[in-house]
Design a protein around this motif. Sequence first.
Motif, short mmCIF file in Angstrom:
data_model
loop_
_atom_site.label_atom_id
_atom_site.label_comp_id
_atom_site.label_asym_id
_atom_site.label_seq_id
_atom_site.Cartn_x
_atom_site.Cartn_y
_atom_site.Cartn_z
N CYS A 293 5.55 14.57 3.81
CA CYS A 293 6.63 15.36 3.12
C CYS A 293 6.57 17.02 4.40
N LEU A 294 7.58 17.41 4.75
CA LEU A 294 7.97 18.74 5.30
C LEU A 294 7.91 19.24 4.87
N ASP A 295 8.59 20.96 6.11
CA ASP A 295 8.45 21.81 5.55
C ASP A 295 10.51 21.76 5.00
N ALA B 161 10.60 -1.80 10.22
CA ALA B 161 10.10 -0.44 9.60
C ALA B 161 11.90 0.41 9.53
N LEU B 162 11.33 1.58 8.37
CA LEU B 162 13.11 1.62 7.57
C LEU B 162 12.17 3.20 6.59
N SER B 163 13.34 3.72 8.02
CA SER B 163 12.98 5.22 7.59
C SER B 163 13.66 5.89 6.75
N ALA B 164 13.55 6.78 5.63
CA ALA B 164 14.84 7.05 4.45
C ALA B 164 14.69 8.77 5.16
N ALA B 165 15.10 9.78 5.39
CA ALA B 165 14.46 11.23 5.10
C ALA B 165 15.59 11.95 4.26
N ILE B 166 15.62 12.67 3.71
CA ILE B 166 16.75 13.75 3.07
C ILE B 166 15.64 15.25 2.62
N PRO B 167 17.05 15.76 3.79
CA PRO B 167 16.75 17.15 3.84
C PRO B 167 16.55 17.77 2.51
N LEU C 183 10.32 8.43 3.47
CA LEU C 183 9.74 7.87 2.88
C LEU C 183 9.81 6.59 4.38
N ASP C 184 9.03 5.98 4.47
CA ASP C 184 8.85 5.01 5.39
C ASP C 184 8.40 3.63 5.14
N ARG D 98 0.70 -0.99 -0.39
CA ARG D 98 -0.03 -0.11 0.01
C ARG D 98 0.56 1.19 0.12
N VAL D 99 0.31 2.20 -0.15
CA VAL D 99 0.60 3.74 -0.49
C VAL D 99 0.26 4.66 0.14
N HIS D 100 0.48 4.97 1.41
CA HIS D 100 -0.18 6.67 1.55
C HIS D 100 0.64 7.53 2.39
N THR D 101 0.27 9.01 1.59
CA THR D 101 0.97 9.66 1.71
C THR D 101 0.35 11.01 3.10
N GLU D 102 1.76 11.39 4.04
CA GLU D 102 1.11 12.73 4.50
C GLU D 102 1.58 13.85 3.99
N GLY D 103 1.17 14.93 4.09
CA GLY D 103 1.54 16.16 3.07
C GLY D 103 1.60 16.19 1.95
N SER D 104 1.76 17.59 1.17
CA SER D 104 1.53 17.20 -0.14
C SER D 104 3.62 17.61 -0.98
#
Length: 389
Positions: free
Chosen positions: A309-311, A379-385, A316-317, A264-270
């Motif tokens: 998507c944050l400011d 649970a794998l979490s990849a964060a890119i600034p 990506l989790d 499944r795919v979920h999104t939070e924020g645009s």
Amino acid sequence: MHTAFFVLLSASVARYLARHADGPHTPWVIALSALLAALYVLGPALGTRPTPRRLTWLGLVVAAWALLVVLAPSFAWCAVPLFYTGLRTLPPRTAIPLVALLTALAVATQLGLAGWPDPNVLLAPPAVAAVATTVFVVMQRQAARQDALIDDLVRTRRELAATERREGTLTERERLAREIHDTLAQGLSSQRMLLQAADRLWDTAPGTARDHVRTAAAIAERSLAEARRFVHDLTPADLAEGGGLLQALRALAERETTPALTVRVHTEGSPPVPLPAPVESALLRIAQGALANVREHAAATTATLTLTCLDDQIVLDVTDDGRGFDPRTPRTPRTPRTPPAPEAAPADARGHGLPAIRARLSQLGGTLTIESAPGEGTALSAAIPLEPR
């Protein structure tokens, strides 16, 4: 020095003619002055190395000047440029005695002209000679040091260029390894499993077996497109079709969904539009690699891709409900003789999954976080600034 020599020579000739125009030595002085000027002009054409021709030329110049000084002591100041000529032509052990000889001759002729031991005549020429020699020797040593520094700089730049070429080659190899792992290797793995399943069902369920074969053919076609794109360093095929990262993740989830695994795919924020192309490509490849690990090692029934998507960053989790593993347990490379135990297979047992993800994130200044435990999923979490919006 060349200009100073001709200025001093011309001044000496003018001074002599002004005071001794009718003197018996005037023709000789004029002739020797012309000869000295002609010889001096030939000097640059002979170079600066102490070759036989250069040494002969220097001897003729010194002899012509000495005769002039004997006939007209006012030519003694032309010795200063000749100091540099001798120092440039001869080694220091020979040049310094020559400078001393020229200085002594200039002092002797000046004393003869003065008629008494003038302190200025005794001290000025040796002082000028000492200063001229010291300046030349110091400049020569500085030039030698500068040449050595330039040689070191050139050598260092060549070594740096060679190092950069090696690093570029290694970087390109790593890029190709990641691309192959995230595209061709995953596609081949999926094809193998589908073909194995088709082989088992060929007699009992031929319709299902044919579906598996058709799916494997579609995966092969897509893998071929991916191979062509990363060879040319283009964007992944899903991104090249348009629609952005979210649409590409949905297409990936649809392909990875099987009767045994639901993605499944979920999104939070645009997400920001447009999202930087390197970020989109990296996140899609990370999702592909993570789902490949889920499919091959986790024995999970569901997996979820969550794009947040944050400011200032995009995250990506990838979570699954599989067997999990202990992230603190050191990995041991798998060999054909020592396959890993199914209940303890870590998510990166193949050796390239998590390292490839970390490498992609490192290039973009991102971070990777893994949370897992045996029997509790992963649970794998990849964060890119990102630049603040």
